[in-house]
Design a protein around this motif. Structure first.
Motif: not given
Length: 138
Positions: A55-67
């Protein structure tokens, strides 16, 4: 030989990306359907559940791997490019790199120290030369 284990703090990375996107906690919390207090607690956790990460990755428009994959203290370089009308050989290229501010400050500090050391060495050499010239005159 042991493989190095990556030390990635999900909550800290969420905060980094949220701040980089210039989004406050209230806005991101609303986008992912939680309260600001809940988002704040996420940003304090070392590991987050996959559903929350998605959810956070989608909202921030980044890949999950960035987190999940970015280690603490790692510099982030962002590439943003736009290309137009290749048939006329016209292209626009934009690059917006970012860097670790602390690394840049340390680098500049080291350069300044090196400059001062060179200046002091040159001053000492000039004084030594003056002493030699004056010694011959006395």
């Amino acid at each position: 030989m042991e493989a190095a284990v990556k030390k990635s703090n999900h909550g800290a990375n969420v905060r980094r990306w949220r701040e980089w996107r210039n989004i406050n906690q209230d806005v991101l919390a609303e986008q992912i359907g939680v309260s600001q207090a809940t988002l704040s607690s996420y940003e304090k956790k070392e590991k987050l559940e996959q559903e929350i990460l998605d959810k956070i990755a989608k909202a921030l428009e980044i890949p999950v791997e960035a987190i999940t994959e970015v280690e603490q203290g790692t510099s982030i370089n962002i590439f943003s490019g736009t290309f137009t009308d290749f048939k006329d050989n016209a292209a626009i290229f934009n690059s917006y790199p970012t860097f670790n501010l602390i690394d840049k400050v340390v680098e500049l500090y080291d350069e300044k120290i090196a400059l001062y050391e060179r200046m002091l060495k040159e001053k000492d050499e000039a004084i030594s030369l003056m002493h030699d010239v004056l010694k011959d005159k006395i």
